[in-house]
Design an enzyme around this catalytic site. Structure first.
Site, short mmCIF file in Angstrom:
data_model
loop_
_atom_site.label_atom_id
_atom_site.label_comp_id
_atom_site.label_asym_id
_atom_site.label_seq_id
_atom_site.Cartn_x
_atom_site.Cartn_y
_atom_site.Cartn_z
CE1 TYR A 120 -2.97 -3.22 1.28
CE2 TYR A 120 -4.41 -1.47 0.72
CZ TYR A 120 -4.23 -2.70 0.78
OH TYR A 120 -5.07 -3.82 0.75
CE LYS A 167 4.84 -17.63 0.82
NZ LYS A 167 4.34 -18.90 0.84
CG ASP A 199 1.72 -20.37 2.31
OD1 ASP A 199 2.05 -19.84 3.47
OD2 ASP A 199 2.02 -21.13 1.65
CG ASP A 223 -7.38 -6.06 1.59
OD1 ASP A 223 -8.40 -5.55 2.02
OD2 ASP A 223 -7.40 -6.48 0.35
CG ASP A 227 -12.16 -8.85 2.69
OD1 ASP A 227 -12.61 -8.21 3.66
OD2 ASP A 227 -12.49 -8.23 1.57
C1 LIG Z 1 7.48 -23.08 0.20
C2 LIG Z 1 6.94 -21.92 -0.41
C3 LIG Z 1 8.11 -21.10 -0.94
C4 LIG Z 1 5.91 -22.36 -1.43
C5 LIG Z 1 5.44 -20.99 -2.10
O1 LIG Z 1 5.23 -19.92 -1.26
O2 LIG Z 1 5.18 -20.81 -3.16
C6 LIG Z 1 4.76 -23.00 -1.01
O3 LIG Z 1 4.01 -22.41 -0.09
C7 LIG Z 1 3.77 -23.27 -2.26
O4 LIG Z 1 2.83 -22.95 -2.35
O5 LIG Z 1 4.33 -24.28 -2.91
C1 LIG Z 2 -10.83 -0.35 -1.10
C2 LIG Z 2 -9.61 -0.95 -0.79
C3 LIG Z 2 -8.29 0.04 -1.11
C4 LIG Z 2 -9.53 -1.43 0.78
C5 LIG Z 2 -8.18 -1.83 1.24
O1 LIG Z 2 -7.63 -2.89 0.38
O2 LIG Z 2 -7.51 -1.85 2.19
C6 LIG Z 2 -10.63 -2.52 1.24
O3 LIG Z 2 -10.37 -3.55 0.61
C7 LIG Z 2 -10.44 -2.68 2.79
O4 LIG Z 2 -10.07 -3.33 3.12
O5 LIG Z 2 -10.91 -1.53 3.33
#
Ligand SMILES: CC(C)[C@H](C(=O)O)[C@@H](O)C(=O)O
Ligand SMILES: CC(C)[C@H](C(=O)O)[C@@H](O)C(=O)O
Lengths: 326, 326
Positions: A120, A167, A199, A223, A227
């Site tokens: 951001y 991450k 992840d 964010d 959500d």
């Molecule tokens: C281990 C890591 C670097 C990898 C990634 O972030 O791509 C894993 O999370 C995946 O999705 O295979």
């Molecule tokens: C509208 C957008 C820029 C905003 C963000 O990404 O922060 C929204 O998704 C939120 O989470 O308030």
């Protein structure tokens, strides 16, 4: 002491739910001075600017701001408004309410989202026809400020500590700095933390949301993951949020302008009224805040209900019912 | 023609599930030459290197690679291996299987994740004591290559088009370039697309996964959102993936090393065997691939089952049952 409250309804159902929340605040007979200002698609269509300077200035000087929603211009409105209040943390509770259909009704999470940097911070370039770049920024100072807030937050309530979600296995320097800084501050304050890759968090929170409580994370992670939690509790409809700065703060429902129902007077005002309850707590009116929370929960449970929750009450009916329960 | 298949079991249950998948491939009596190589925590402890040069070279020259899992060193192993096969797309199907407890059993999604850039391009700096940066890179050429693949992908099967998931309202230049490029290529190919912001996707996929089918997205979005989908289908345990390059490809289960059960001979080999089925399809053995998919599904449904699915069968029992069903 009078508190000045900026009121920025914005677009769509923002025009309906924001006045509803103001009605609730007025019913409490606290010495508030409400000042309304424009932002969003409608004012942009009129003036060419989604966020007029006087609206920015108002948010930057009021004690607190209540914001509704903005349409297409959402990013042009909310990101500068967060800056206007110098908001370094976005507090996003995500919990299921009685009477709301949720895939994981046991979800009860608080996201403390870094609110100033990450992607951001937004320095972008188009280097060549082929190549574009964005400079993601993570600072020790912003991470410290967030961590200090998080330590206070978990101390002030019955939390066991917090989870740091990041991450850093890929973003080693930037998310590494974030993780190390937040962990150091927590250790210094005797606050327990654990660490989860973003992840892995996404998988685990679906499988068993109760394994988490308070989550501290960078901006975009906050964010997306908040959500995601909204999806687990049945949608954005009831989620409030607080953008907290050192001297002022801005409160907004997580939902958008809901163009499909805007103008019909049937929008659910609960998320904005819960946001107003967070505003009350922020300004020190803890008891009034508690009262509003309880009145909203009782109304969600016993009605009247707006159509999104299967009822046929209007925004006004629900607002009146909440005020009657105060 | 002999195909050379690199086999890299890695750490933990990688050592158990990868040989199981090789057994299945061997049972098909196709002319494969399997060459095994080391990677991961164990080889790092021994040699100081998580990914020995000869392992990298093997993946870079073999027709296809089957990879198991790596522990702490996962990022040091899998990211260079993806580069070794010049893999520009990570194909991640996320669907629920019979017999597996899923919060959203109706989930059936395919993620086509950009696999070379975004934050994974990874130019990071510590500018000062306070400030760290990461340069996120998005190119038109990588977006085009992914979009071409996506158009072929949806043409070859009964898909109506694909969803482009991005965060171009904040990352306007970089995700804007991604979105515009993917959309242009799709339009040129007469492929229908819709667009979803990645935060909105996270909410909506929990509420109703059936509104999505094929999802095309940048690297980190694909990482997090496919893991979210894994949570909806009951965990990473059964999810396969394919890292596809122009001339070779690497196949791996989405799960990790599962240190809690490693060495006990009870790891579920299904995800790796399904990954091997994707390998077969990649090399043109469509019928054999279909057979393996069906044998795995029948075994998930009728058993035997490993303990993660409530059974008490061993990896070997399940592998034999799958082979018997071929
Ligand atoms: C281990 C890591 C670097 C990898 C990634 O972030 O791509 C894993 O999370 C995946 O999705 O295979
Ligand atoms: C509208 C957008 C820029 C905003 C963000 O990404 O922060 C929204 O998704 C939120 O989470 O308030």
């Amino acid at each position: 002491m009078t508190h000045e409250i900026a009121v920025i309804p914005g677009d769509g159902i923002g025009q309906e739910v924001t006045p509803a929340a103001v009605e609730v605040l007025e019913a409490l007979e606290i010495d508030f001075e409400f000042v309304e200002a424009d932002a969003g698609d409608a004012v942009k269509a009129e003036t060419g600017e989604a966020l007029p300077q006087e609206t920015y200035d108002l948010a930057a000087s009021a004690d607190a701001t209540l914001f509704g929603a903005a349409g297409e211009t959402a990013a042009d409105v909310i990101l500068p408004l967060r800056t206007a209040v110098d908001s370094f943390v976005n507090v996003r509770p995500a919990k299921a309410y009685p009477g709301v259909d949720a895939v994981r009704p046991e979800t009860d999470l608080i996201f403390l989202r870094e609110n100033t940097e990450g992607v951001y911070a937004g320095h972008e370039d188009r280097l060549t026809q082929d190549v574009s770049t964005l400079t993601r920024v993570v600072t020790e100072s912003a991470s410290e400020r967030l961590a200090d807030f998080a330590c206070d937050y978990v101390a002030g309530d019955d939390h066991d500590g917090f989870s740091i979600v990041h991450k850093a296995n890929v973003m080693r320097e930037t998310d590494g700095l974030f993780r190390d800084t937040v962990k150091r501050v927590a250790d210094d304050n005797g606050v327990e933390t654990d660490e989860v890759l973003m992840d892995a968090f996404a998988t685990r929170v679906c499988l068993d949301p109760e394994q988490f409580d308070v989550i501290v994370c960078p901006n975009l992670a906050g964010d997306v993951l908040s959500d995601l939690a909204a999806g687990l509790v049945g949608g954005l409809g009831l989620l409030p949020s607080a953008n907290i700065g050192p001297d002022r703060a801005l409160f907004e429902p997580v939902h958008g302008t809901a163009p499909d129902i805007a103008g019909q007077g049937v929008a659910n005002p609960a998320a904005t009224i819960i946001s107003a309850a967070m505003l009350l707590e922020y300004l020190g009116y803890d008891e009034a805040s508690e009262d509003v929370h309880e009145a909203v929960e009782a109304t969600l449970e016993d009605g009247p209900r707006t159509p999104d929750l299967g009822g046929d009450a209007s925004t006004e009916d629900v607002t009146k019912a909440i005020i009657d329960r105060l």
